[in-house]
Design a protein around this motif. Sequence first.
Motif, PDB file in Angstrom:
ATOM      1  N   TRP A 127      -3.266   1.896  -1.523  1.00 16.80           N
ATOM      2  CA  TRP A 127      -4.275   2.687  -0.820  1.00 16.80           C
ATOM      3  C   TRP A 127      -3.804   3.077   0.588  1.00 16.80           C
ATOM      4  CZ3 TRP A 127      -5.141  -0.147   3.458  1.00 16.80           C
ATOM      5  CH2 TRP A 127      -5.036  -1.539   3.365  1.00 16.80           C
ATOM      6  N   ASN A 128      -2.597   2.688   0.951  1.00 14.21           N
ATOM      7  CA  ASN A 128      -2.136   2.939   2.325  1.00 14.21           C
ATOM      8  C   ASN A 128      -0.938   3.875   2.408  1.00 14.21           C
ATOM      9  OD1 ASN A 128      -2.290   2.510   5.155  1.00 14.21           O
ATOM     10  ND2 ASN A 128      -0.707   0.929   5.058  1.00 14.21           N
ATOM     11  N   ILE A 129      -0.468   4.404   1.279  1.00  8.48           N
ATOM     12  CA  ILE A 129       0.737   5.238   1.318  1.00  8.48           C
ATOM     13  C   ILE A 129       0.510   6.570   0.620  1.00  8.48           C
ATOM     14  CG2 ILE A 129       2.487   3.448   1.619  1.00  8.48           C
ATOM     15  CD1 ILE A 129       2.739   3.219  -1.369  1.00  8.48           C
ATOM     16  N   VAL A 130       1.067   7.615   1.211  1.00  8.65           N
ATOM     17  CA  VAL A 130       0.919   8.968   0.681  1.00  8.65           C
ATOM     18  C   VAL A 130       2.220   9.743   0.908  1.00  8.65           C
ATOM     19  CG1 VAL A 130      -1.573   9.139   1.035  1.00  8.65           C
ATOM     20  CG2 VAL A 130      -0.017   9.802   2.891  1.00  8.65           C
ATOM     21  N   TYR A 131       2.373  10.835   0.170  1.00  9.79           N
ATOM     22  CA  TYR A 131       3.370  11.860   0.494  1.00  9.79           C
ATOM     23  C   TYR A 131       2.654  12.914   1.332  1.00  9.79           C
ATOM     24  CZ  TYR A 131       6.545  10.574  -3.468  1.00  9.79           C
ATOM     25  OH  TYR A 131       7.399   9.954  -4.341  1.00  9.79           O
ATOM     26  N   ILE A 132       3.182  13.227   2.492  1.00 10.63           N
ATOM     27  CA  ILE A 132       2.576  14.259   3.330  1.00 10.63           C
ATOM     28  C   ILE A 132       3.613  15.339   3.612  1.00 10.63           C
ATOM     29  CG2 ILE A 132       3.138  13.086   5.519  1.00 10.63           C
ATOM     30  CD1 ILE A 132       0.397  14.070   6.551  1.00 10.63           C
TER      31      ILE A 132
ATOM     32  N   ARG B  36       9.859  18.551  -2.525  1.00 10.64           N
ATOM     33  CA  ARG B  36      10.844  18.624  -1.446  1.00 10.64           C
ATOM     34  C   ARG B  36      10.096  18.828  -0.125  1.00 10.64           C
ATOM     35  NH1 ARG B  36      15.240  23.076  -2.374  1.00 10.64           N
ATOM     36  NH2 ARG B  36      16.017  21.496  -3.827  1.00 10.64           N
ATOM     37  N   ASN B  37      10.682  18.298   0.946  1.00  9.32           N
ATOM     38  CA  ASN B  37      10.088  18.404   2.277  1.00  9.32           C
ATOM     39  C   ASN B  37       8.713  17.733   2.365  1.00  9.32           C
ATOM     40  OD1 ASN B  37      12.266  19.764   3.530  1.00  9.32           O
ATOM     41  ND2 ASN B  37      11.599  21.681   2.579  1.00  9.32           N
ATOM     42  N   TYR B  38       8.595  16.641   1.644  1.00 13.08           N
ATOM     43  CA  TYR B  38       7.466  15.709   1.801  1.00 13.08           C
ATOM     44  C   TYR B  38       8.040  14.398   2.311  1.00 13.08           C
ATOM     45  CZ  TYR B  38       3.883  18.384  -0.739  1.00 13.08           C
ATOM     46  OH  TYR B  38       2.961  19.322  -1.126  1.00 13.08           O
TER      47      TYR B  38
ATOM     48  N   GLU C 199      -2.947  19.168   0.823  1.00 10.26           N
ATOM     49  CA  GLU C 199      -1.602  19.106   0.247  1.00 10.26           C
ATOM     50  C   GLU C 199      -0.965  17.722   0.334  1.00 10.26           C
ATOM     51  OE1 GLU C 199      -0.597  21.526  -1.573  1.00 10.26           O
ATOM     52  OE2 GLU C 199      -2.367  22.683  -0.985  1.00 10.26           O
ATOM     53  N   THR C 200      -1.666  16.761   0.912  1.00  7.87           N
ATOM     54  CA  THR C 200      -1.177  15.386   0.902  1.00  7.87           C
ATOM     55  C   THR C 200      -1.333  14.815  -0.510  1.00  7.87           C
ATOM     56  OG1 THR C 200      -1.682  14.997   3.236  1.00  7.87           O
ATOM     57  CG2 THR C 200      -1.559  13.061   1.815  1.00  7.87           C
ATOM     58  N   ILE C 201      -0.282  14.210  -1.010  1.00  6.85           N
ATOM     59  CA  ILE C 201      -0.284  13.631  -2.362  1.00  6.85           C
ATOM     60  C   ILE C 201      -0.563  12.138  -2.247  1.00  6.85           C
ATOM     61  CG2 ILE C 201       1.087  13.206  -4.432  1.00  6.85           C
ATOM     62  CD1 ILE C 201       2.758  15.701  -3.656  1.00  6.85           C
ATOM     63  N   PHE C 202      -1.610  11.682  -2.922  1.00 10.74           N
ATOM     64  CA  PHE C 202      -2.019  10.285  -2.825  1.00 10.74           C
ATOM     65  C   PHE C 202      -2.206   9.676  -4.207  1.00 10.74           C
ATOM     66  CE2 PHE C 202      -5.693  13.061  -2.687  1.00 10.74           C
ATOM     67  CZ  PHE C 202      -6.571  12.484  -3.602  1.00 10.74           C
ATOM     68  N   ILE C 203      -2.268   8.373  -4.245  1.00 13.68           N
ATOM     69  CA  ILE C 203      -2.449   7.652  -5.497  1.00 13.68           C
ATOM     70  C   ILE C 203      -3.926   7.707  -5.896  1.00 13.68           C
ATOM     71  CG2 ILE C 203      -2.301   5.389  -6.629  1.00 13.68           C
ATOM     72  CD1 ILE C 203       0.041   4.772  -4.711  1.00 13.68           C
TER      73      ILE C 203
END
Length: 219
Positions: free
Chosen positions: A136-141, A115-117, A26-30
Amino acid sequence: MIDGYKVFMDRFNITEDQMIDFGLKETIFIPKNDVYDEWQLLKENIIEGKERIYVRGYGRDAKGTQLYINLYKELFGHNQFIKDPTNNAEPTKLLKRLTGFSRQEKPTIKYKRIRNYQVSHIFGRTKNPFSFTAPWNIVYIPKIMDPFTGHESKGDLTNVFQRKFLKKFYDLYQDYIEDFNEIMHELEPRLMHYLSKEDDMISTKFREDALLQFSPINL
């Protein structure tokens, strides 16, 4: 020992594998294909100073940020570095633009709402300009996974999740991480020369932090 996380999971019949699998999936990444151009542009900006490069503040209330600004000027020879106004505004903008997901409350046609990420830096090093806004170093978790990613969290489940989390994104972005590591090796002599100066402003604490921030990423 009673582990509060384990008590919660046992009460609701959630296994450790299920929790870890949820956090990873469920982590959203590029997407990897969208990373290349942004990474090349970031490197070019840092080296040539054509546009502003945002960095995270340092120290309590960001009062020590100038120490890093001075270091960047020494390493790259220009003054285009500026503190991020919220310490996460620029990484958030980048995630929003390249993933199509937004934490804004108002509905938009262009972006899907979440919401709530929270925005998280996978490999840290947020005071290194090459990694603070590296795509490559940032995500929504999901915020519910924060207890397993935060520095204050302890326990076997935390350790297992962090290892798998780091490995997943190391494997995904390995080419870019190796490029980052090569840059860090190239910068090391200049970094060490600057940090070895006899300067009352350059404290032992700052030296240790700078060495960590500019260290290669290894699992």
